[in-house]
Design an enzyme around this catalytic site. Sequence first.
Site, PDB file in Angstrom:
ATOM      1  NE  ARG A  43      -2.553  -0.934   3.347  1.00  0.00           N
ATOM      2  CZ  ARG A  43      -3.245  -1.279   4.424  1.00  0.00           C
ATOM      3  NH1 ARG A  43      -4.545  -1.162   4.424  1.00  0.00           N
ATOM      4  NH2 ARG A  43      -2.655  -1.717   5.505  1.00  0.00           N
ATOM      5  CE  LYS A 142       5.644 -21.726  10.787  1.00  0.00           C
ATOM      6  NZ  LYS A 142       6.482 -20.690  11.424  1.00  0.00           N
ATOM      7  CG  HIS A 172      12.338 -21.611   6.816  1.00  0.00           C
ATOM      8  ND1 HIS A 172      11.408 -21.448   7.811  1.00  0.00           N
ATOM      9  CD2 HIS A 172      13.538 -21.523   7.438  1.00  0.00           C
ATOM     10  CE1 HIS A 172      12.022 -21.273   8.962  1.00  0.00           C
ATOM     11  NE2 HIS A 172      13.320 -21.304   8.775  1.00  0.00           N
ATOM     12  CE  LYS A 176      16.340 -24.231   8.916  1.00  0.00           C
ATOM     13  NZ  LYS A 176      17.114 -23.017   9.121  1.00  0.00           N
ATOM     14  CD  GLU A 210      13.952 -20.210  17.207  1.00  0.00           C
ATOM     15  OE1 GLU A 210      14.258 -19.289  16.439  1.00  0.00           O
ATOM     16  OE2 GLU A 210      12.785 -20.482  17.497  1.00  0.00           O
ATOM     17  CG  ASP A 229       6.552 -19.970  15.496  1.00  0.00           C
ATOM     18  OD1 ASP A 229       6.207 -19.524  14.379  1.00  0.00           O
ATOM     19  OD2 ASP A 229       7.621 -19.664  16.050  1.00  0.00           O
ATOM     20  CG  HIS A 234       9.698 -25.289  11.107  1.00  0.00           C
ATOM     21  ND1 HIS A 234       9.393 -25.034   9.793  1.00  0.00           N
ATOM     22  CD2 HIS A 234       9.717 -24.066  11.708  1.00  0.00           C
ATOM     23  CE1 HIS A 234       9.240 -23.730   9.612  1.00  0.00           C
ATOM     24  NE2 HIS A 234       9.427 -23.119  10.764  1.00  0.00           N
ATOM     25  CE  LYS A 334      10.415 -18.019  18.906  1.00  0.00           C
ATOM     26  NZ  LYS A 334      11.136 -18.017  17.639  1.00  0.00           N
TER      27      LYS A 334
END
Length: 489
Positions: A43, A142, A172, A176, A210, A229, A234, A334
Amino acid sequence: MSFDLVLFGGTGDLAWRKLMPALFQAFRHGSLPPGGRIIGVARDDLSDDSYRAFIKARFDEVELAKRPREEEFARFAALLHFVRMDVTQAGDYARLAEMLKARDAQTVVMYVATAPGLFTSVCEQIAAAGLNGPQTRVVLEKPLGHDLASNQAINETVRRVLSEKQVFRIDHYLGKPSVQNLFALRFGNALFEPLWRRENIANIQITIAEDLGVEKRGAFYDHTGALRDMVQNHALQLLCAIGMEPPINAHADAIRDEKLKVLRALKPWTAQTLQEHVVRGQYSAGSIQGVAVPGYQQEAGVAPNSQTETFVALRAEIANWRWAGVPFYIRTGKRLAARDARIVINFRPTPHAIFSTPAGAVNRLVINLQPKDGLELHLLAQGGDKRQASRSQGVMQLAPVQLDLDFDKRFGSERVGAYERLLLDVIEGRLNLFVRSDEQEEAWRWVEPILDDWRHATHPPRPYAAGTWGPSAASAMIARDGFCWSEEC
Ligand code: BG6
Protein backbone atom coordinates in the site's frame (compact mmCIF):
# COMPACT_ATOMS: atom_id res chain seq x y z
CA MET A 1 12.64 -18.63 -19.23
CA SER A 2 10.90 -15.33 -18.55
CA PHE A 3 9.29 -14.95 -15.14
CA ASP A 4 7.48 -12.38 -13.07
CA LEU A 5 7.65 -12.75 -9.31
CA VAL A 6 5.00 -10.71 -7.54
CA LEU A 7 5.69 -10.13 -3.88
CA PHE A 8 2.49 -9.31 -1.97
CA GLY A 9 3.68 -7.68 1.23
CA GLY A 10 6.62 -6.29 -0.75
CA THR A 11 7.70 -3.86 1.98
CA GLY A 12 7.04 -6.24 4.88
CA ASP A 13 9.53 -7.92 7.20
CA LEU A 14 9.61 -11.24 5.41
CA ALA A 15 10.20 -9.55 2.05
CA TRP A 16 13.25 -7.57 3.06
CA ARG A 17 14.66 -9.84 5.76
CA LYS A 18 14.47 -13.16 3.91
CA LEU A 19 13.12 -12.98 0.37
CA MET A 20 15.09 -10.09 -1.14
CA PRO A 21 18.39 -11.31 0.32
CA ALA A 22 17.63 -14.81 -1.02
CA LEU A 23 16.71 -13.46 -4.46
CA PHE A 24 19.85 -11.37 -4.46
CA GLN A 25 21.99 -14.41 -3.59
CA ALA A 26 20.37 -16.35 -6.44
CA PHE A 27 21.13 -13.40 -8.71
CA ARG A 28 24.72 -13.23 -7.46
CA HIS A 29 25.19 -16.98 -7.96
CA GLY A 30 23.86 -16.60 -11.51
CA SER A 31 21.06 -19.07 -10.80
CA LEU A 32 18.13 -16.71 -11.24
CA PRO A 33 16.86 -17.32 -14.78
CA PRO A 34 17.53 -14.26 -16.93
CA GLY A 35 14.63 -12.13 -18.09
CA GLY A 36 12.84 -11.89 -14.78
CA ARG A 37 11.04 -9.13 -12.92
CA ILE A 38 10.50 -8.92 -9.17
CA ILE A 39 7.42 -6.84 -8.49
CA GLY A 40 6.86 -5.60 -4.96
CA VAL A 41 3.22 -4.95 -4.09
CA ALA A 42 2.13 -2.96 -1.06
CA ARG A 43 0.00 0.00 0.00
CA ASP A 44 3.01 2.29 0.43
CA ASP A 45 3.32 5.29 -1.84
CA LEU A 46 6.44 4.21 -3.74
CA SER A 47 7.69 4.31 -7.32
CA ASP A 48 10.02 1.72 -8.87
CA ASP A 49 12.97 3.91 -7.92
CA SER A 50 11.93 4.63 -4.37
CA TYR A 51 11.17 0.91 -3.87
CA ARG A 52 14.70 0.11 -5.04
CA ALA A 53 16.05 2.68 -2.57
CA PHE A 54 13.89 1.16 0.20
CA ILE A 55 15.23 -2.34 -0.46
CA LYS A 56 18.82 -1.07 -0.78
CA ALA A 57 18.62 0.58 2.64
CA ARG A 58 17.29 -2.62 4.18
CA PHE A 59 20.31 -4.58 2.95
CA ASP A 60 22.32 -2.75 5.62
CA GLU A 61 20.66 -5.04 8.16
CA VAL A 62 21.66 -8.20 6.33
CA GLU A 63 24.84 -10.04 7.36
CA LEU A 64 27.90 -8.54 5.73
CA ALA A 65 28.82 -11.38 3.38
CA LYS A 66 25.33 -11.29 1.90
CA ARG A 67 25.21 -7.53 1.26
CA PRO A 68 25.51 -6.41 -2.36
CA ARG A 69 28.31 -4.18 -3.51
CA GLU A 70 27.19 -0.90 -5.12
CA GLU A 71 27.47 -2.10 -8.71
CA GLU A 72 25.94 -5.49 -7.88
CA PHE A 73 22.92 -3.81 -6.38
CA ALA A 74 22.56 -1.56 -9.40
CA ARG A 75 22.30 -4.62 -11.65
CA PHE A 76 19.95 -6.44 -9.26
CA ALA A 77 17.80 -3.31 -8.84
CA ALA A 78 17.02 -3.32 -12.56
CA LEU A 79 14.81 -6.37 -11.85
CA LEU A 80 12.82 -4.58 -9.12
CA HIS A 81 9.48 -2.89 -9.76
CA PHE A 82 6.68 -1.69 -7.57
CA VAL A 83 2.90 -1.64 -7.84
CA ARG A 84 1.00 0.33 -5.26
CA MET A 85 -2.16 -1.48 -4.30
CA ASP A 86 -4.40 -2.41 -1.43
CA VAL A 87 -4.71 -6.19 -1.67
CA THR A 88 -8.16 -6.07 -0.10
CA GLN A 89 -9.52 -3.89 -2.96
CA ALA A 90 -10.67 -5.81 -6.04
CA GLY A 91 -10.22 -2.73 -8.23
CA ASP A 92 -6.52 -2.49 -7.42
CA TYR A 93 -5.76 -5.84 -9.08
CA ALA A 94 -6.54 -4.38 -12.52
CA ARG A 95 -3.29 -2.41 -12.49
CA LEU A 96 -1.29 -5.49 -11.60
CA ALA A 97 -3.13 -7.53 -14.25
CA GLU A 98 -2.37 -4.92 -16.87
CA MET A 99 1.32 -4.95 -15.98
CA LEU A 100 1.55 -8.75 -16.05
CA LYS A 101 -0.52 -9.26 -19.19
CA ALA A 102 1.51 -6.70 -21.14
CA ARG A 103 4.53 -8.95 -20.73
CA ASP A 104 2.90 -12.38 -20.60
CA ALA A 105 5.85 -14.11 -18.89
CA GLN A 106 6.14 -17.90 -19.11
CA THR A 107 5.97 -18.17 -15.32
CA VAL A 108 4.19 -15.89 -12.89
CA VAL A 109 4.89 -16.47 -9.22
CA MET A 110 2.58 -14.82 -6.69
CA TYR A 111 4.33 -14.87 -3.32
CA VAL A 112 1.77 -14.11 -0.63
CA ALA A 113 3.94 -12.70 2.16
CA THR A 114 1.11 -10.72 3.77
CA ALA A 115 -0.58 -11.11 7.13
CA PRO A 116 -2.03 -14.66 7.18
CA GLY A 117 -5.57 -13.30 7.45
CA LEU A 118 -5.29 -12.03 3.86
CA PHE A 119 -4.24 -15.29 2.17
CA THR A 120 -7.68 -16.36 1.01
CA SER A 121 -8.81 -12.98 -0.23
CA VAL A 122 -5.55 -12.48 -2.17
CA CYS A 123 -6.06 -15.89 -3.85
CA GLU A 124 -9.70 -15.05 -4.68
CA GLN A 125 -8.77 -11.66 -6.10
CA ILE A 126 -5.97 -13.15 -8.17
CA ALA A 127 -8.57 -15.44 -9.75
CA ALA A 128 -11.19 -12.69 -10.13
CA ALA A 129 -8.63 -10.60 -12.03
CA GLY A 130 -7.98 -13.55 -14.35
CA LEU A 131 -4.45 -14.01 -13.04
CA ASN A 132 -4.76 -17.71 -12.16
CA GLY A 133 -3.84 -19.11 -15.58
CA PRO A 134 -1.72 -22.25 -15.96
CA GLN A 135 1.52 -20.23 -15.86
CA THR A 136 0.68 -18.96 -12.34
CA ARG A 137 2.17 -20.40 -9.15
CA VAL A 138 1.13 -19.19 -5.73
CA VAL A 139 3.44 -19.38 -2.73
CA LEU A 140 1.85 -19.43 0.71
CA GLU A 141 3.89 -18.79 3.84
CA LYS A 142 3.16 -20.35 7.19
CA PRO A 143 1.16 -20.08 9.37
CA LEU A 144 -1.60 -21.47 7.18
CA GLY A 145 -4.40 -21.26 9.70
CA HIS A 146 -4.33 -21.56 13.47
CA ASP A 147 -6.11 -24.91 13.73
CA LEU A 148 -7.49 -27.68 11.51
CA ALA A 149 -10.74 -25.89 10.59
CA SER A 150 -9.05 -22.62 9.60
CA ASN A 151 -6.39 -24.52 7.65
CA GLN A 152 -9.07 -26.48 5.79
CA ALA A 153 -10.96 -23.28 5.01
CA ILE A 154 -7.84 -21.73 3.46
CA ASN A 155 -7.08 -24.87 1.48
CA GLU A 156 -10.66 -25.07 0.19
CA THR A 157 -10.62 -21.50 -1.06
CA VAL A 158 -7.25 -22.02 -2.68
CA ARG A 159 -8.48 -25.25 -4.31
CA ARG A 160 -11.45 -23.44 -5.85
CA VAL A 161 -9.18 -21.11 -7.81
CA LEU A 162 -5.93 -23.04 -8.32
CA SER A 163 -4.93 -26.64 -8.87
CA GLU A 164 -2.77 -28.32 -6.22
CA LYS A 165 0.27 -28.28 -8.48
CA GLN A 166 0.08 -24.48 -8.65
CA VAL A 167 0.31 -24.12 -4.87
CA PHE A 168 3.67 -23.97 -3.11
CA ARG A 169 3.24 -24.12 0.68
CA ILE A 170 6.55 -23.15 2.22
CA ASP A 171 8.12 -24.82 5.19
CA HIS A 172 11.57 -23.27 5.05
CA TYR A 173 13.09 -26.15 7.03
CA LEU A 174 12.69 -28.34 3.95
CA GLY A 175 14.88 -25.90 2.03
CA LYS A 176 17.80 -26.16 4.47
CA PRO A 177 20.83 -27.97 3.00
CA SER A 178 21.05 -30.02 6.20
CA VAL A 179 17.51 -31.30 5.74
CA GLN A 180 18.17 -32.22 2.13
CA ASN A 181 21.21 -34.10 3.35
CA LEU A 182 18.95 -36.04 5.65
CA PHE A 183 17.08 -37.31 2.58
CA ALA A 184 20.45 -37.99 0.93
CA LEU A 185 21.65 -39.93 3.98
CA ARG A 186 18.58 -42.12 4.05
CA PHE A 187 17.83 -42.64 0.38
CA GLY A 188 21.20 -42.14 -1.31
CA ASN A 189 23.12 -44.56 0.90
CA ALA A 190 22.42 -48.23 1.53
CA LEU A 191 24.30 -48.31 4.83
CA PHE A 192 21.64 -47.12 7.25
CA GLU A 193 18.43 -48.53 5.81
CA PRO A 194 18.77 -52.03 7.33
CA LEU A 195 19.33 -50.45 10.75
CA TRP A 196 16.56 -47.87 10.42
CA ARG A 197 13.86 -49.65 12.39
CA ARG A 198 12.52 -50.63 15.78
CA GLU A 199 14.77 -53.68 16.11
CA ASN A 200 17.89 -51.47 16.24
CA ILE A 201 16.76 -48.04 17.38
CA ALA A 202 15.91 -47.29 20.99
CA ASN A 203 14.67 -43.71 20.60
CA ILE A 204 14.89 -40.65 18.39
CA GLN A 205 15.20 -37.07 19.57
CA ILE A 206 14.38 -34.01 17.47
CA THR A 207 15.53 -30.76 19.06
CA ILE A 208 15.05 -27.30 17.58
CA ALA A 209 16.42 -24.94 20.19
CA GLU A 210 16.71 -21.19 19.76
CA ASP A 211 18.53 -18.82 22.09
CA LEU A 212 16.63 -15.83 20.70
CA GLY A 213 13.42 -14.69 22.35
CA VAL A 214 10.36 -13.43 20.46
CA GLU A 215 12.26 -10.35 19.22
CA LYS A 216 9.83 -7.86 17.67
CA ARG A 217 7.16 -10.46 17.04
CA GLY A 218 5.66 -10.53 20.56
CA ALA A 219 2.10 -9.70 19.44
CA PHE A 220 2.12 -12.32 16.67
CA TYR A 221 3.81 -14.94 18.82
CA ASP A 222 1.45 -14.45 21.73
CA HIS A 223 -1.42 -15.68 19.51
CA THR A 224 0.66 -18.49 18.09
CA GLY A 225 2.97 -20.22 20.58
CA ALA A 226 5.63 -22.86 20.01
CA LEU A 227 3.27 -25.71 19.09
CA ARG A 228 1.78 -23.84 16.13
CA ASP A 229 4.96 -21.95 15.25
CA MET A 230 7.43 -24.85 15.23
CA VAL A 231 5.93 -28.27 16.00
CA GLN A 232 2.93 -28.42 13.62
CA ASN A 233 5.24 -27.67 10.70
CA HIS A 234 9.04 -27.74 11.04
CA ALA A 235 9.38 -30.44 13.71
CA LEU A 236 6.76 -32.73 12.16
CA GLN A 237 8.38 -32.36 8.74
CA LEU A 238 11.67 -33.49 10.29
CA LEU A 239 9.89 -36.40 11.94
CA CYS A 240 8.47 -37.37 8.54
CA ALA A 241 11.89 -37.21 6.90
CA ILE A 242 13.25 -39.57 9.58
CA GLY A 243 10.25 -41.87 9.77
CA MET A 244 9.04 -42.19 6.16
CA GLU A 245 9.45 -45.25 3.97
CA PRO A 246 11.78 -44.91 0.97
CA PRO A 247 9.73 -43.24 -1.78
CA ILE A 248 9.52 -44.98 -5.18
CA ASN A 249 11.24 -42.02 -6.84
CA ALA A 250 12.26 -38.45 -6.04
CA HIS A 251 9.16 -36.82 -7.51
CA ALA A 252 7.12 -34.51 -5.36
CA ASP A 253 4.07 -36.72 -4.91
CA ALA A 254 6.07 -39.88 -4.24
CA ILE A 255 7.83 -38.06 -1.38
CA ARG A 256 4.70 -36.37 -0.11
CA ASP A 257 2.69 -39.61 -0.16
CA GLU A 258 5.24 -41.22 2.16
CA LYS A 259 5.33 -38.24 4.51
CA LEU A 260 1.54 -38.27 4.66
CA LYS A 261 1.56 -41.94 5.70
CA VAL A 262 3.81 -41.10 8.65
CA LEU A 263 1.50 -38.30 9.78
CA ARG A 264 -1.50 -40.62 9.49
CA ALA A 265 0.30 -43.25 11.54
CA LEU A 266 1.06 -40.95 14.47
CA LYS A 267 -0.50 -42.46 17.56
CA PRO A 268 -3.59 -40.45 18.53
CA TRP A 269 -3.59 -38.68 21.87
CA THR A 270 -5.49 -39.98 24.88
CA ALA A 271 -6.34 -38.13 28.09
CA GLN A 272 -3.44 -39.97 29.72
CA THR A 273 -0.81 -39.33 27.04
CA LEU A 274 -1.79 -35.66 26.89
CA GLN A 275 -0.88 -35.45 30.57
CA GLU A 276 2.23 -37.61 30.52
CA HIS A 277 3.74 -37.01 27.10
CA VAL A 278 3.40 -33.26 26.59
CA VAL A 279 5.26 -30.53 28.48
CA ARG A 280 4.68 -26.87 27.80
CA GLY A 281 6.85 -24.13 29.20
CA GLN A 282 7.33 -20.38 29.17
CA TYR A 283 10.61 -18.56 29.74
CA SER A 284 11.16 -16.32 32.68
CA ALA A 285 14.02 -13.83 33.07
CA GLY A 286 17.49 -15.32 32.83
CA SER A 287 20.71 -14.86 30.95
CA ILE A 288 21.95 -15.81 27.52
CA GLN A 289 25.73 -15.97 27.17
CA GLY A 290 26.13 -13.88 30.29
CA VAL A 291 23.68 -11.16 29.20
CA ALA A 292 20.54 -10.70 31.31
CA VAL A 293 17.33 -11.04 29.32
CA PRO A 294 13.71 -10.41 30.34
CA GLY A 295 11.04 -13.04 30.78
CA TYR A 296 8.44 -13.71 28.08
CA GLN A 297 5.72 -11.75 29.87
CA GLN A 298 7.94 -8.67 29.89
CA GLU A 299 8.44 -8.76 26.10
CA ALA A 300 6.78 -6.03 23.98
CA GLY A 301 3.42 -7.06 22.55
CA VAL A 302 2.89 -9.94 25.00
CA ALA A 303 -0.26 -9.87 27.14
CA PRO A 304 0.23 -9.66 30.91
CA ASN A 305 -0.23 -13.13 32.44
CA SER A 306 -0.01 -14.67 28.98
CA GLN A 307 -0.43 -18.46 28.92
CA THR A 308 1.32 -18.83 25.59
CA GLU A 309 3.95 -21.56 25.48
CA THR A 310 7.47 -20.71 24.35
CA PHE A 311 8.62 -24.32 24.84
CA VAL A 312 7.13 -27.69 24.01
CA ALA A 313 8.50 -31.19 24.57
CA LEU A 314 6.48 -34.20 23.56
CA ARG A 315 6.69 -37.90 22.93
CA ALA A 316 5.24 -39.19 19.70
CA GLU A 317 5.01 -42.68 18.29
CA ILE A 318 4.59 -43.84 14.70
CA ALA A 319 2.27 -46.80 14.86
CA ASN A 320 3.48 -49.02 12.01
CA TRP A 321 5.66 -52.10 11.54
CA ARG A 322 8.88 -50.15 11.24
CA TRP A 323 8.48 -47.96 14.29
CA ALA A 324 5.94 -49.45 16.75
CA GLY A 325 7.10 -48.74 20.29
CA VAL A 326 10.00 -46.41 19.39
CA PRO A 327 9.59 -43.03 21.10
CA PHE A 328 10.17 -39.95 18.96
CA TYR A 329 10.83 -37.08 21.33
CA ILE A 330 10.32 -33.58 19.95
CA ARG A 331 11.54 -30.50 21.76
CA THR A 332 11.59 -26.87 20.71
CA GLY A 333 11.72 -23.55 22.47
CA LYS A 334 12.81 -19.94 22.55
CA ARG A 335 15.48 -18.58 24.91
CA LEU A 336 17.05 -21.99 25.42
CA ALA A 337 20.70 -22.57 26.25
CA ALA A 338 21.90 -22.45 22.63
CA ARG A 339 20.85 -22.19 19.02
CA ASP A 340 21.01 -25.83 18.21
CA ALA A 341 18.88 -27.95 15.90
CA ARG A 342 19.74 -31.63 15.74
CA ILE A 343 18.27 -35.07 15.37
CA VAL A 344 19.71 -37.81 17.53
CA ILE A 345 19.19 -41.46 16.71
CA ASN A 346 20.06 -43.63 19.71
CA PHE A 347 20.70 -47.23 18.75
CA ARG A 348 20.06 -50.15 21.04
CA PRO A 349 22.97 -51.53 23.10
CA THR A 350 24.74 -54.70 21.96
CA PRO A 351 22.62 -57.74 22.80
CA HIS A 352 25.45 -59.37 24.78
CA ALA A 353 28.39 -57.55 26.33
CA ILE A 354 31.83 -59.11 26.17
CA PHE A 355 33.76 -55.88 26.77
CA SER A 356 33.56 -53.32 29.48
CA THR A 357 31.87 -50.09 28.32
CA PRO A 358 31.03 -46.85 30.13
CA ALA A 359 27.51 -46.91 31.57
CA GLY A 360 24.89 -45.80 29.08
CA ALA A 361 27.28 -45.62 26.11
CA VAL A 362 25.51 -46.65 22.90
CA ASN A 363 25.96 -46.05 19.20
CA ARG A 364 24.42 -42.77 18.27
CA LEU A 365 23.95 -40.97 14.99
CA VAL A 366 23.65 -37.21 15.38
CA ILE A 367 22.36 -35.21 12.45
CA ASN A 368 23.35 -31.61 13.12
CA LEU A 369 21.03 -29.20 11.32
CA GLN A 370 22.25 -25.85 12.65
CA PRO A 371 24.33 -23.90 13.44
CA LYS A 372 26.60 -26.85 12.55
CA ASP A 373 25.61 -28.81 9.48
CA GLY A 374 26.96 -32.32 9.59
CA LEU A 375 26.88 -35.83 10.95
CA GLU A 376 28.44 -37.47 13.97
CA LEU A 377 28.58 -41.21 14.39
CA HIS A 378 29.30 -42.20 17.97
CA LEU A 379 31.07 -45.53 18.34
CA LEU A 380 32.94 -47.44 21.02
CA ALA A 381 36.61 -48.27 20.59
CA GLN A 382 39.62 -49.49 22.47
CA GLY A 383 42.17 -46.74 22.94
CA GLY A 384 45.11 -48.88 24.02
CA ASP A 385 45.52 -47.28 27.45
CA LYS A 386 47.95 -49.63 29.27
CA ARG A 387 47.06 -48.46 32.77
CA GLN A 388 43.40 -49.12 32.13
CA ALA A 389 44.18 -52.55 30.68
CA SER A 390 45.95 -53.59 33.87
CA ARG A 391 43.14 -52.24 36.07
CA SER A 392 40.45 -54.08 34.11
CA GLN A 393 42.08 -57.49 34.61
CA GLY A 394 42.17 -58.49 30.97
CA VAL A 395 38.65 -57.34 30.05
CA MET A 396 38.92 -54.90 27.18
CA GLN A 397 37.78 -51.41 28.15
CA LEU A 398 35.97 -49.49 25.45
CA ALA A 399 35.69 -45.72 25.30
CA PRO A 400 33.33 -43.51 23.26
CA VAL A 401 34.79 -42.03 20.04
CA GLN A 402 33.13 -40.30 17.16
CA LEU A 403 33.36 -39.88 13.42
CA ASP A 404 32.64 -36.30 12.56
CA LEU A 405 31.55 -35.03 9.16
CA ASP A 406 31.26 -31.27 8.81
CA PHE A 407 29.36 -30.37 5.64
CA ASP A 408 30.33 -26.70 5.88
CA LYS A 409 34.01 -27.65 5.82
CA ARG A 410 33.49 -30.28 3.15
CA PHE A 411 31.27 -28.27 0.80
CA GLY A 412 31.88 -24.69 1.98
CA SER A 413 29.54 -22.64 4.14
CA GLU A 414 28.46 -20.53 1.14
CA ARG A 415 25.92 -23.12 0.05
CA VAL A 416 22.48 -22.26 -1.29
CA GLY A 417 20.33 -21.07 1.64
CA ALA A 418 16.80 -22.29 2.39
CA TYR A 419 14.82 -19.40 0.88
CA GLU A 420 17.13 -19.18 -2.13
CA ARG A 421 16.65 -22.90 -2.84
CA LEU A 422 12.89 -22.69 -2.38
CA LEU A 423 12.42 -19.56 -4.50
CA LEU A 424 14.38 -21.13 -7.35
CA ASP A 425 12.28 -24.27 -7.02
CA VAL A 426 9.08 -22.25 -7.32
CA ILE A 427 10.34 -20.41 -10.38
CA GLU A 428 11.36 -23.71 -11.94
CA GLY A 429 8.16 -25.49 -10.85
CA ARG A 430 9.67 -28.15 -8.54
CA LEU A 431 7.28 -29.11 -5.76
CA ASN A 432 9.43 -31.68 -3.91
CA LEU A 433 10.28 -29.39 -1.01
CA PHE A 434 6.79 -27.96 -0.53
CA VAL A 435 4.00 -29.24 1.64
CA ARG A 436 0.80 -30.66 0.16
CA SER A 437 -2.55 -29.65 1.66
CA ASP A 438 -3.34 -33.15 2.96
CA GLU A 439 -0.01 -33.31 4.82
CA GLN A 440 -0.66 -29.98 6.38
CA GLU A 441 -4.18 -30.91 7.44
CA GLU A 442 -3.02 -34.20 8.93
CA ALA A 443 -0.39 -32.35 10.99
CA TRP A 444 -3.05 -29.96 12.29
CA ARG A 445 -5.35 -32.91 13.08
CA TRP A 446 -2.62 -34.46 15.23
CA VAL A 447 -1.70 -31.32 17.21
CA GLU A 448 -5.27 -30.16 17.73
CA PRO A 449 -6.05 -32.31 20.81
CA ILE A 450 -3.02 -30.70 22.49
CA LEU A 451 -4.36 -27.22 21.73
CA ASP A 452 -7.80 -28.24 23.07
CA ASP A 453 -6.26 -29.68 26.19
CA TRP A 454 -4.33 -26.48 26.88
CA ARG A 455 -7.41 -24.36 26.27
CA HIS A 456 -9.06 -26.11 29.22
CA ALA A 457 -5.93 -26.44 31.35
CA THR A 458 -6.09 -25.13 34.88
CA HIS A 459 -2.31 -24.91 35.26
CA PRO A 460 -0.17 -22.37 33.37
CA PRO A 461 2.88 -23.35 31.27
CA ARG A 462 5.84 -24.39 33.39
CA PRO A 463 8.36 -21.59 33.86
CA TYR A 464 12.00 -22.06 32.85
CA ALA A 465 14.81 -19.57 33.21
CA ALA A 466 16.02 -18.11 29.90
CA GLY A 467 19.33 -19.73 28.98
CA THR A 468 18.45 -23.23 30.21
CA TRP A 469 17.17 -26.32 28.38
CA GLY A 470 13.56 -25.77 29.42
CA PRO A 471 11.46 -26.95 32.35
CA SER A 472 12.74 -29.96 34.31
CA ALA A 473 9.45 -31.73 33.48
CA ALA A 474 10.86 -32.29 29.98
CA SER A 475 13.72 -34.31 31.46
CA ALA A 476 11.34 -36.12 33.79
CA MET A 477 9.16 -37.09 30.80
CA ILE A 478 12.00 -38.78 28.93
CA ALA A 479 13.48 -40.24 32.13
CA ARG A 480 10.25 -42.18 32.72
CA ASP A 481 11.13 -44.21 29.61
CA GLY A 482 14.66 -44.78 30.94
CA PHE A 483 16.26 -42.28 28.51
CA CYS A 484 17.71 -38.78 28.69
CA TRP A 485 18.13 -35.85 26.30
CA SER A 486 21.36 -36.09 24.38
CA GLU A 487 23.06 -33.18 26.18
CA GLU A 488 22.32 -34.87 29.51
CA CYS A 489 23.93 -38.23 28.82
C1 BG6 B 1 9.96 -19.66 11.86
C2 BG6 B 1 9.31 -19.31 13.17
O1 BG6 B 1 9.10 -20.45 11.08
O2 BG6 B 1 11.16 -20.37 12.11
C3 BG6 B 1 10.26 -18.52 14.06
O3 BG6 B 1 8.12 -18.57 12.93
C4 BG6 B 1 11.56 -19.25 14.22
O4 BG6 B 1 9.68 -18.28 15.33
C5 BG6 B 1 12.12 -19.64 12.86
O5 BG6 B 1 12.46 -18.39 14.88
C6 BG6 B 1 13.34 -20.52 13.02
O6 BG6 B 1 13.96 -20.65 11.78
P1 BG6 B 1 15.52 -20.93 11.67
O7 BG6 B 1 15.73 -21.14 10.20
O8 BG6 B 1 16.19 -19.70 12.21
O9 BG6 B 1 15.76 -22.12 12.50
